[in-house]
Structures are given as C-alpha cells and as structure tokens.
Design a protein around this motif. Structure first.
Motif, PDB file in Angstrom:
ATOM      1  N   PHE A   8       9.481  -1.720  -5.772  1.00 35.55           N
ATOM      2  CA  PHE A   8       8.647  -1.730  -4.575  1.00 35.55           C
ATOM      3  C   PHE A   8       8.857  -0.483  -3.710  1.00 35.55           C
ATOM      4  O   PHE A   8       8.477  -0.460  -2.555  1.00 35.55           O
ATOM      5  CB  PHE A   8       8.907  -3.000  -3.759  1.00 35.55           C
ATOM      6  CG  PHE A   8       8.748  -4.240  -4.583  1.00 35.55           C
ATOM      7  CD1 PHE A   8       7.500  -4.628  -5.035  1.00 35.55           C
ATOM      8  CD2 PHE A   8       9.841  -4.992  -4.942  1.00 35.55           C
ATOM      9  CE1 PHE A   8       7.339  -5.761  -5.820  1.00 35.55           C
ATOM     10  CE2 PHE A   8       9.696  -6.133  -5.720  1.00 35.55           C
ATOM     11  CZ  PHE A   8       8.446  -6.519  -6.158  1.00 35.55           C
ATOM     12  N   ASP A   9       9.490   0.556  -4.276  1.00 33.83           N
ATOM     13  CA  ASP A   9       9.660   1.809  -3.546  1.00 33.83           C
ATOM     14  C   ASP A   9       8.292   2.441  -3.292  1.00 33.83           C
ATOM     15  O   ASP A   9       7.364   2.280  -4.077  1.00 33.83           O
ATOM     16  CB  ASP A   9      10.533   2.789  -4.336  1.00 33.83           C
ATOM     17  CG  ASP A   9      12.001   2.382  -4.361  1.00 33.83           C
ATOM     18  OD1 ASP A   9      12.377   1.496  -3.578  1.00 33.83           O
ATOM     19  OD2 ASP A   9      12.751   2.956  -5.168  1.00 33.83           O
ATOM     20  N   THR A  10       8.189   3.165  -2.178  1.00 34.17           N
ATOM     21  CA  THR A  10       6.920   3.830  -1.861  1.00 34.17           C
ATOM     22  C   THR A  10       7.089   5.340  -1.979  1.00 34.17           C
ATOM     23  O   THR A  10       8.133   5.887  -1.661  1.00 34.17           O
ATOM     24  CB  THR A  10       6.448   3.495  -0.436  1.00 34.17           C
ATOM     25  OG1 THR A  10       7.483   3.836   0.488  1.00 34.17           O
ATOM     26  CG2 THR A  10       6.136   2.019  -0.303  1.00 34.17           C
ATOM     27  N   VAL A  80       4.585  -8.777 -11.518  1.00 32.32           N
ATOM     28  CA  VAL A  80       4.264  -7.530 -10.803  1.00 32.32           C
ATOM     29  C   VAL A  80       4.292  -6.341 -11.757  1.00 32.32           C
ATOM     30  O   VAL A  80       3.470  -5.443 -11.678  1.00 32.32           O
ATOM     31  CB  VAL A  80       5.253  -7.311  -9.628  1.00 32.32           C
ATOM     32  CG1 VAL A  80       5.114  -5.918  -9.054  1.00 32.32           C
ATOM     33  CG2 VAL A  80       5.044  -8.352  -8.551  1.00 32.32           C
TER      34      VAL A  80
END
Length: 82
Positions: A8-10, A80
């Motif tokens: 979930f890193d951006t 996901v």
C-alpha cells in the motif's frame, strides 16, 4: 525490491496528488461526506450480520469478524494483489 516495498506504499505522484487534494476545500468536504456515508453503510451491514465493531471518525472501522485476524488479512491481501 518488491520484498521490501509494502503493498500500500504510494509513489511520489500519488503523494503530490494527495497534497493537492488536501488544499481543495470543496473536494475535502465531498470526501468527508462520502466517508460518513460509507461508515453508516458498514454499520448497517455489520448490524445485519451480527458483527461487533467500534464506531469511528476515520476512514476505517474496526470489526470483529470472529476469525483469526492474520487469516483474514492474508486473504484480503491476496485479493488486492491479484
């Protein structure tokens, strides 16, 4: 490389978009309202399913699924990543 990067890193572009969104007061108001609607929907569904939860003011709700948390986490993570 992927073994040290969380799912979930951006990236920098997403971070810049987030900063711009925070400066847009009309957008923020819209998102807060949608977030509230979403929480109310989840509360209604959790009640219908007989699940215990903790009401929240954030963009998440803690719910007791009655199952092992790591099992639920891993199954959701696989969804996901697919």
């Amino acid at each position: 490389m992927n073994s040290v990067i969380g799912p979930f890193d951006t990236n920098l572009i997403a971070q810049e978009a987030g900063i711009a969104a925070l400066k847009d007061e009309e957008f923020l108001k819209f998102i807060v309202e949608k977030n509230d609607e979403g929480r109310k929907y989840y509360y209604k569904e959790f009640d219908r399913l007989g699940l215990n939860y903790i009401e929240s003011q954030a963009n998440f709700v803690m719910v007791d699924t009655g199952k092992d948390d790591m099992d639920v986490f891993n199954k959701l993570l696989r969804k996901v990543l697919l």
